[in-house]
Design an enzyme around this catalytic site. Structure first.
Site, short mmCIF file in Angstrom:
data_model
loop_
_atom_site.label_atom_id
_atom_site.label_comp_id
_atom_site.label_asym_id
_atom_site.label_seq_id
_atom_site.Cartn_x
_atom_site.Cartn_y
_atom_site.Cartn_z
N TRP A 145 41.01 23.44 -2.37
CA TRP A 145 40.31 23.26 -1.10
C TRP A 145 39.76 21.84 -0.93
CZ3 TRP A 145 35.73 21.52 -2.72
CH2 TRP A 145 35.32 21.90 -4.00
N ASN A 146 39.72 21.03 -2.00
CA ASN A 146 38.94 19.79 -1.88
C ASN A 146 39.62 18.70 -1.07
OD1 ASN A 146 40.73 19.29 -3.99
ND2 ASN A 146 39.28 18.04 -5.13
N ARG A 154 51.10 15.78 -0.48
CA ARG A 154 51.53 15.12 -1.72
C ARG A 154 52.66 15.93 -2.38
NH1 ARG A 154 46.77 13.39 -5.87
NH2 ARG A 154 47.19 15.38 -6.83
N PRO A 170 47.84 27.62 0.42
CA PRO A 170 46.63 26.79 0.39
C PRO A 170 45.44 27.60 -0.12
CG PRO A 170 47.06 27.55 2.63
CD PRO A 170 48.15 28.12 1.77
N ALA A 171 44.36 26.91 -0.44
CA ALA A 171 43.15 27.59 -0.90
C ALA A 171 42.58 28.45 0.22
CB ALA A 171 42.11 26.57 -1.35
N GLU A 245 48.71 19.58 -11.68
CA GLU A 245 47.65 18.58 -11.45
C GLU A 245 46.34 19.31 -11.62
OE1 GLU A 245 48.07 15.44 -11.00
OE2 GLU A 245 50.18 15.27 -10.48
N CYS A 279 38.83 15.57 -8.20
CA CYS A 279 39.24 15.65 -9.62
C CYS A 279 39.07 14.31 -10.30
CB CYS A 279 40.69 16.11 -9.71
SG CYS A 279 41.78 15.12 -8.69
N SER A 436 43.48 6.64 -5.96
CA SER A 436 44.52 7.42 -5.28
C SER A 436 45.33 6.54 -4.36
CB SER A 436 43.86 8.55 -4.48
OG SER A 436 43.10 9.36 -5.33
N GLU A 453 52.58 12.94 -9.36
CA GLU A 453 52.86 13.03 -7.92
C GLU A 453 52.77 11.64 -7.33
OE1 GLU A 453 50.11 16.13 -6.53
OE2 GLU A 453 51.81 17.52 -6.64
P1 NAP Z 1 41.33 26.77 -8.41
O1 NAP Z 1 40.27 27.79 -8.44
O2 NAP Z 1 42.16 26.59 -9.63
O3 NAP Z 1 42.27 27.13 -7.16
C1 NAP Z 1 43.36 26.31 -6.81
C2 NAP Z 1 44.38 27.15 -6.06
O4 NAP Z 1 44.89 28.14 -6.95
C3 NAP Z 1 43.81 27.89 -4.86
O5 NAP Z 1 44.80 27.91 -3.85
C4 NAP Z 1 43.59 29.29 -5.42
O6 NAP Z 1 43.63 30.30 -4.45
C5 NAP Z 1 44.77 29.41 -6.34
N1 NAP Z 1 44.63 30.43 -7.38
C6 NAP Z 1 43.50 30.89 -7.97
N2 NAP Z 1 43.83 31.81 -8.90
C7 NAP Z 1 45.18 31.93 -8.91
C8 NAP Z 1 46.12 32.73 -9.63
N3 NAP Z 1 45.73 33.59 -10.57
N4 NAP Z 1 47.43 32.60 -9.35
C9 NAP Z 1 47.84 31.73 -8.41
N5 NAP Z 1 47.01 30.93 -7.69
C10 NAP Z 1 45.70 31.05 -7.94
O7 NAP Z 1 40.76 25.33 -8.07
P2 NAP Z 1 39.82 24.91 -6.86
O8 NAP Z 1 38.43 25.36 -7.16
O9 NAP Z 1 40.43 25.31 -5.57
O10 NAP Z 1 39.92 23.32 -6.95
C11 NAP Z 1 39.14 22.56 -7.78
C12 NAP Z 1 39.92 22.19 -9.03
O11 NAP Z 1 41.12 21.51 -8.69
C13 NAP Z 1 39.15 21.23 -9.92
O12 NAP Z 1 39.32 21.59 -11.26
C14 NAP Z 1 39.82 19.90 -9.64
O13 NAP Z 1 39.69 18.94 -10.67
C15 NAP Z 1 41.24 20.32 -9.44
N6 NAP Z 1 41.97 19.30 -8.70
C16 NAP Z 1 42.90 18.55 -9.38
C17 NAP Z 1 43.58 17.56 -8.71
C18 NAP Z 1 44.60 16.73 -9.43
O14 NAP Z 1 45.38 16.08 -8.75
N7 NAP Z 1 44.63 16.71 -10.75
C19 NAP Z 1 43.33 17.34 -7.36
C20 NAP Z 1 42.39 18.13 -6.69
C21 NAP Z 1 41.72 19.12 -7.38
P3 NAP Z 1 42.27 30.88 -3.79
O15 NAP Z 1 41.64 29.77 -3.06
O16 NAP Z 1 42.77 31.94 -2.89
O17 NAP Z 1 41.43 31.37 -4.94
#
Ligand code: NAP
Length: 473
Positions: A145-146, A154, A170-171, A245, A279, A436, A453
């Site tokens: 979502w961020n 990307r 998407p989230a 990622e 992130c 970025s 990416e």
């Molecule tokens: P998240 O809880 O891991 O969720 C990311 C996505 O995965 C959402 O679309 C979520 O859906 C989905 N998801 C959750 N559980 C799943 C499962 N069991 N199977 C398949 N999909 C599933 O992360 P977030 O809270 O949205 O984002 C924050 C995290 O993203 C942080 O750790 C941040 O560092 C990381 N991030 C990394 C990067 C990078 O480029 N490295 C960039 C941005 C963010 P729902 O929303 O429906 O739960």
């Protein structure tokens, strides 16, 4: 105020907007007021199967579309996003909460993936070819979502440049931007079924069902390391190529010889872009003894002066967090650091009233065993720690399971390059607060992920297979 009613809210499958097959919905909340602003369909296993069918049906046509035509369509996506930048920024700000100025930057960043990959689409060298079966083509993309726009573009732009069809999940917190962009892709000429968008409250089973379909050959995920591990295990069952990622825990190192004002400017960007919900956000600020007090005081003044409010208000510099859960996690980390001896220079407690707000907070003397040294804060909290030697800074910076981003401030370029080479991180910014860039390879090492990416060739290569043909003439 953005009129969200103008955004299509159906599942986008095969170029058609449709409700969930079971009629279920997910509520979307404005994090600055806690009010429900829209409902979107909650996809079921049947909807997921329909999306894989649509992507598969569209795959042959898209693969045969000439790189030049694909390039023109991607370029049109860039142009439409740029023309509608204000509308898209308002939508992102509304559903995500980020300040409008951050949302505007995100739209420019997100759109750039289309321009960059439009240029890549016609320059994919003969070093790459299709998989023998032609099957590595339907990709499942999962985004957080961020950055509701940029994390999707990307992935989508290089996938389309490579001739793949995609299903984006998407989230749940920020689906409106994904749907608004789906309508824009259609207008730009992306054929039905090439991009499909599904929102669901049951991402585990829905993703597992899609990955179990042999026509799906690629998973590209951006999100937390915890969910990434679950998805890698799921993909392993079917030996699916994965790009991951994941989370970060970026050190921000300031040496005595740094330009203090430049380091403070950089720290504000590295810490406060998206109110810390990034992130790449500076999670641990290590400052050398000689400059430590001046830096801490300068950061306190800048953080305390930030305007906190709804992202959609033009004067806002720090918007709300995404959910109350996120606010509680940030506060847990702050209180844990305080119990272990940290001093609060500003902020440090949950704001009263409606909305998921946390005040910009600066802590100093944070102990190495504080939880925030090892977990992503993902909020507007800057913990400052003092260090003495270069070796000490490197050891502390590397004392984490993550390896996504790191920042170094010094006027001594040789020292900067030496430290950069020793820090275990996929990306390093030297005297720079923002890394970025669609033209650079984005990604991490250690538990921060697999693959890259963006960048020259890297982003597109993630969606291709090398193919070797031995020929006897
Ligand atoms: P998240 O809880 O891991 O969720 C990311 C996505 O995965 C959402 O679309 C979520 O859906 C989905 N998801 C959750 N559980 C799943 C499962 N069991 N199977 C398949 N999909 C599933 O992360 P977030 O809270 O949205 O984002 C924050 C995290 O993203 C942080 O750790 C941040 O560092 C990381 N991030 C990394 C990067 C990078 O480029 N490295 C960039 C941005 C963010 P729902 O929303 O429906 O739960």
């Amino acid at each position: 105020m953005f009129d969200y009613a103008t955004v299509s809210h159906g599942l986008y499958v095969g170029g058609r907007w449709q409700p969930s097959s079971e009629g279920r919905v997910i509520e979307v909340v404005d994090p600055s007021t806690e009010a429900v602003i829209a409902v979107v369909p909650d996809a079921t296993l049947a909807d997921a199967a329909a999306a894989v069918n649509a992507a598969s049906k569209a795959a042959a046509g898209w693969r045969e579309t000439s790189p030049r035509r694909r390039s023109e369509i991607l370029r049109r996506c860039f142009e439409l996003m740029t023309e509608r930048a204000e509308i898209l920024a308002a939508l992102i700000s509304l559903e995500n909460g980020k300040a409008l100025r951050d949302a505007r930057s995100e739209v420019a960043y997100a759109a750039e993936f289309f321009r960059w990959n439009a240029e890549e689409a016609v320059r994919i060298s003969g070093e790459f070819g299709l998989a023998p079966s032609g099957a590595n083509r339907n990709c499942v993309l999962i985004t957080p979502w961020n950055f509701p726009a940029a994390m999707a573009t990307r992935k989508i732009a290089p996938a389309l440049a490579a001739g793949c069809t995609v299903i984006l999940k998407p989230a749940s917190e920020t689906p409106l931007t994904a749907y608004a962009l789906a309508a824009l892709y259609e207008e730009a000429g992306v054929p039905p079924g090439v991009v499909n968008v599904l929102t669901t409250s049951t991402p585990g089973p829905v993703t597992a069902a899609m990955l179990a379909d042999p026509r799906v050959r690629k998973l590209s995920f951006t999100g937390s390391t915890g969910v990434g591990r679950v998805l890698l295990a799921e993909a392993a069952k079917h030996v699916i190529s994965c790009s991951m990622e994941l989370g970060g825990n970026a050190p921000f190192i300031v040496f005595d010889d740094a330009d203090l004002e430049a380091a403070l400017d950089g720290a504000m960007v590295a810490k406060m872009r998206n109110a810390g919900e990034a992130c790449t956000a500076a999670n641990r600020l290590y400052v050398q003894a000689g400059i430590h007090d001046a830096f801490a005081d300068g950061l306190r003044k800048r953080m305390a002066a930030l305007n906190v409010g709804a992202g959609t208000h033009t004067e806002t510099e720090c918007g709300p967090m995404i959910t109350s859960k996120a606010v509680n996690k940030i506060d847990r980390l702050v209180q844990d650091a305080v119990v272990r001896g940290a001093k609060v220079l500003c902020g440090g407690a949950i704001a009263e009233g409606k909305g998921y707000f946390y005040p910009p907070t600066v802590l100093r003397d944070v102990s190495a065993d504080a939880a925030m040294m090892h977990e992503e804060i993902f909020g507007p909290v800057a913990p400052i720690m003092r260090f003495d030697s270069e070796a000490d800074a490197i050891a502390r910076a590397n004392d984490t399971e993550y390896g996504l981003a790191a920042y170094i401030y010094t006027r001594d370029l040789a020292k900067g390059m030496r430290v950069a080479s020793k820090i275990e991180s996929g990306m390093i910014a030297l005297n720079h607060g923002l890394m970025s860039d669609p033209a650079a390879p984005f990604g991490g090492v250690k538990q921060s992920g697999l693959g890259r990416e963006g960048g020259q060739k890297h982003g597109v290569a993630e969606f291709m297979e090398a193919k070797y043909i031995a020929v006897t003439l």
